[in-house]
Design an enzyme around this catalytic site. Structure first.
Site, mmCIF file in Angstrom:
data_model
loop_
_atom_site.group_PDB
_atom_site.id
_atom_site.type_symbol
_atom_site.label_atom_id
_atom_site.label_comp_id
_atom_site.label_asym_id
_atom_site.label_seq_id
_atom_site.Cartn_x
_atom_site.Cartn_y
_atom_site.Cartn_z
ATOM 1 N N HIS A 121 1.248 5.132 -2.500
ATOM 2 C CA HIS A 121 1.236 5.975 -3.890
ATOM 3 C C HIS A 121 2.779 6.452 -4.752
ATOM 4 O O HIS A 121 3.126 6.419 -4.196
ATOM 5 C CB HIS A 121 -0.003 7.147 -3.233
ATOM 6 C CG HIS A 121 -1.179 6.385 -2.680
ATOM 7 N ND1 HIS A 121 -2.589 6.136 -3.422
ATOM 8 C CD2 HIS A 121 -1.381 5.645 -1.048
ATOM 9 C CE1 HIS A 121 -3.016 5.525 -2.809
ATOM 10 N NE2 HIS A 121 -2.705 5.492 -1.224
ATOM 11 N N HIS A 149 1.322 -1.084 0.287
ATOM 12 C CA HIS A 149 -0.195 0.155 -0.458
ATOM 13 C C HIS A 149 0.765 1.305 -0.071
ATOM 14 O O HIS A 149 1.400 1.968 0.754
ATOM 15 C CB HIS A 149 -0.359 -0.369 1.473
ATOM 16 C CG HIS A 149 -1.830 0.768 1.457
ATOM 17 N ND1 HIS A 149 -3.589 0.355 1.210
ATOM 18 C CD2 HIS A 149 -1.366 1.907 1.344
ATOM 19 C CE1 HIS A 149 -3.868 2.222 1.380
ATOM 20 N NE2 HIS A 149 -3.191 3.248 0.807
ATOM 21 N N GLU A 187 -11.037 3.376 6.738
ATOM 22 C CA GLU A 187 -9.677 4.246 7.349
ATOM 23 C C GLU A 187 -10.767 5.638 8.322
ATOM 24 O O GLU A 187 -10.447 5.692 9.210
ATOM 25 C CB GLU A 187 -8.541 5.169 5.994
ATOM 26 C CG GLU A 187 -7.903 5.871 6.072
ATOM 27 C CD GLU A 187 -7.865 6.661 5.629
ATOM 28 O OE1 GLU A 187 -7.766 6.349 4.338
ATOM 29 O OE2 GLU A 187 -5.953 7.192 5.050
ATOM 30 N N ASP A 215 -5.950 2.895 -9.395
ATOM 31 C CA ASP A 215 -7.935 3.249 -8.437
ATOM 32 C C ASP A 215 -8.188 4.362 -8.557
ATOM 33 O O ASP A 215 -7.778 5.636 -9.580
ATOM 34 C CB ASP A 215 -6.682 3.717 -6.567
ATOM 35 C CG ASP A 215 -5.874 5.068 -6.741
ATOM 36 O OD1 ASP A 215 -5.718 5.122 -7.782
ATOM 37 O OD2 ASP A 215 -6.302 5.297 -5.284
ATOM 38 N N HIS A 275 -9.605 1.019 -0.664
ATOM 39 C CA HIS A 275 -9.451 1.927 0.870
ATOM 40 C C HIS A 275 -10.689 1.079 1.304
ATOM 41 O O HIS A 275 -11.851 1.986 0.554
ATOM 42 C CB HIS A 275 -9.202 2.968 0.208
ATOM 43 C CG HIS A 275 -7.458 3.170 0.019
ATOM 44 N ND1 HIS A 275 -7.574 3.017 -1.542
ATOM 45 C CD2 HIS A 275 -6.949 4.287 0.893
ATOM 46 C CE1 HIS A 275 -6.139 3.587 -1.520
ATOM 47 N NE2 HIS A 275 -5.570 4.087 0.177
ATOM 48 N N GLY A 280 -9.416 8.094 -2.530
ATOM 49 C CA GLY A 280 -9.536 10.005 -1.939
ATOM 50 C C GLY A 280 -10.725 9.705 -0.657
ATOM 51 O O GLY A 280 -10.667 8.633 0.186
ATOM 52 N N ARG A 332 3.846 16.659 -15.812
ATOM 53 C CA ARG A 332 3.379 16.888 -16.299
ATOM 54 C C ARG A 332 3.443 16.587 -18.338
ATOM 55 O O ARG A 332 2.628 16.077 -18.908
ATOM 56 C CB ARG A 332 3.785 18.672 -17.712
ATOM 57 C CG ARG A 332 3.616 19.449 -16.032
ATOM 58 C CD ARG A 332 4.357 20.639 -16.350
ATOM 59 N NE ARG A 332 4.135 21.547 -14.864
ATOM 60 C CZ ARG A 332 4.657 22.877 -14.805
ATOM 61 N NH1 ARG A 332 5.656 23.432 -16.177
ATOM 62 N NH2 ARG A 332 5.145 23.604 -13.723
ATOM 63 N N ASP A 337 2.193 3.917 2.296
ATOM 64 C CA ASP A 337 1.282 4.513 2.484
ATOM 65 C C ASP A 337 1.556 6.238 0.536
ATOM 66 O O ASP A 337 1.443 5.476 -0.476
ATOM 67 C CB ASP A 337 0.521 5.738 3.594
ATOM 68 C CG ASP A 337 -0.989 6.010 2.763
ATOM 69 O OD1 ASP A 337 -1.288 5.376 1.668
ATOM 70 O OD2 ASP A 337 -2.287 6.626 3.667
HETATM 71 ZN ZN LIG Z 1 -3.626 5.061 0.667
#
Ligand SMILES: [Zn+2]
Length: 363
Positions: free
Chosen positions: A39, A37, A223, A159, A220, A193, A92, A301
């Site tokens: 990102h 997990h 949480e 995700d 997720h 999110g 970008r 995370d």
């Molecule tokens: Zn997360």
């Protein structure tokens, strides 16, 4: 837009916890590990941000390492969001995507992370105008180069940024299931999110499509909301692992279900403090999860954003669970078991962990 992983975060992201540098830290640093997990953009360290900023001198992000260290010292959560979005703004071009991905793998290799399922939010890039095929080519090129150079194996979880709604869900599902677009390294489908105001069941059709295409389900849930959200993720989204699942401990029936069905929890202790999902580390429910027999994994995370890394998270978990070296090794093997590696890959990594641990203890 908020980062992919937050519910209603109100605390400064840099948590106040006791020194995580336990005497197990040297053992943990060398331990072969899997991370489940973490990102993509949230893994951009100051070093990587500096490189990206140098490519885009018009951005407000400093390139000087000292100034950048100050920039990364968050004063409050609004500041954190500001920094996060300024990093998003630095990604970008496909070359930025490649650089970010490859350098994240370098940072992982330095922690002896041997395998990682990196959560990527392609919608954030494609809606900003990066060509979808060029995006996929960039992450795949970085994945292959990282494996060749560092030996760290990367796989992708695409995700849905939940706050962006069903349009984002449709786009993410399309990118994840369409032959000729979906990348070879893609193994799972997720949902991040905020949870409050973003019910999980509405995403069922998209998870159905992803699962029908062979992807594993890793939303997720629980949480910032209660255990009912975790049940929703299991029943409606077919969750095979749960991102966070912190509130599961409020429902003993749910804990028993998770344990019985080997649905792992992806626990990210420092993140939970930063987002106020949990008030203090000493109140973290990881112990209750483990005591209930749930397959607990430890993860970072958005590590640089929270001033942590996977090694620190293992040290924190070792303290909360009162583990010795073999206990930490068992925790690392939980992540291998809960990963989407093939059986041979799991066996290999588990054996690496065992060999390392026995050699360490025989010193
Ligand atoms: Zn997360």
């Amino acid at each position: 837009m908020v980062p992919s992983c937050y519910g209603v975060p109100v605390a400064p992201p840099r948590p106040a916890y006791d020194d995580p540098m336990t005497d197990l830290h040297p053992f943990i640093a060398g331990l072969p590990k899997a991370e489940l997990h973490v990102h993509h953009v949230g893994s951009a360290s100051p070093r990587i941000v500096s490189e990206l900023a140098a490519r885009h001198p018009d951005s407000k992000v400093p390139t000087d390492p000292e100034a950048l260290a100050d920039y990364f010292t968050f004063t409050d959560f609004a500041h954190f969001i500001d920094v996060y979005l300024s990093v998003v703004d630095l990604v970008r071009t496909p070359e930025d995507v490649r650089l970010l991905t490859f350098e994240v793998a370098r940072d992982m290799a330095r922690q002896n992370i041997r395998y990682a399922e990196l959560t990527v939010t392609p919608y954030s890039s494609t809606r900003r105008g990066i060509d979808e095929r060029a995006f996929m080519a960039a992450i795949e090129d970085a994945r292959k180069a990282a494996e060749a150079e560092f030996g760290t194996v990367l796989r992708w979880c695409f995700d849905i940024p939940g706050e962006a709604g069903l349009e984002a869900a449709e786009e993410t599902a399309r990118l994840a299931v369409t032959d000729g677009i979906r990348p070879e390294g893609l193994v799972s489908f997720g949902l991040g999110g905020p949870e409050i105001g973003v019910p999980r069941p509405q995403f069922k059709p998209y998870f159905d499509r992803a699962r029908a295409a062979g992807l594993r389900s890793v939303p997720h849930a629980g949480e910032t909301t209660g255990p009912e959200t975790v049940w929703d993720a299991i029943r409606d989204l077919g969750a095979e692992r749960i991102g966070h699942g912190t509130s599961s401990v409020r429902d003993p029936g749910l804990l028993a279900y998770l344990a019985e069905h080997r649905i792992a929890l992806e626990v990210c202790p420092t993140s939970n403090i930063a987002t106020r999902a949990v008030a203090t580390l000493d109140e973290h429910p990881i112990r209750a999860m483990a005591d209930a027999g749930v397959l607990v994994t430890v993860n970072s995370d958005d590590p640089p954003m929270f001033g942590t890394d996977l090694n620190d998270e293992y040290a924190v978990a070792a303290r909360l669970l009162e583990l010795d070296e073999r206990g930490v090794a068992a925790l690392a093997k939980n992540a291998v078991e809960a990963s989407f590696l093939d059986p041979a890959g799991k066996e290999r990594l588990a054996a690496e962990i065992d060999t390392y641990t026995e050699n360490w203890l025989a010193r």
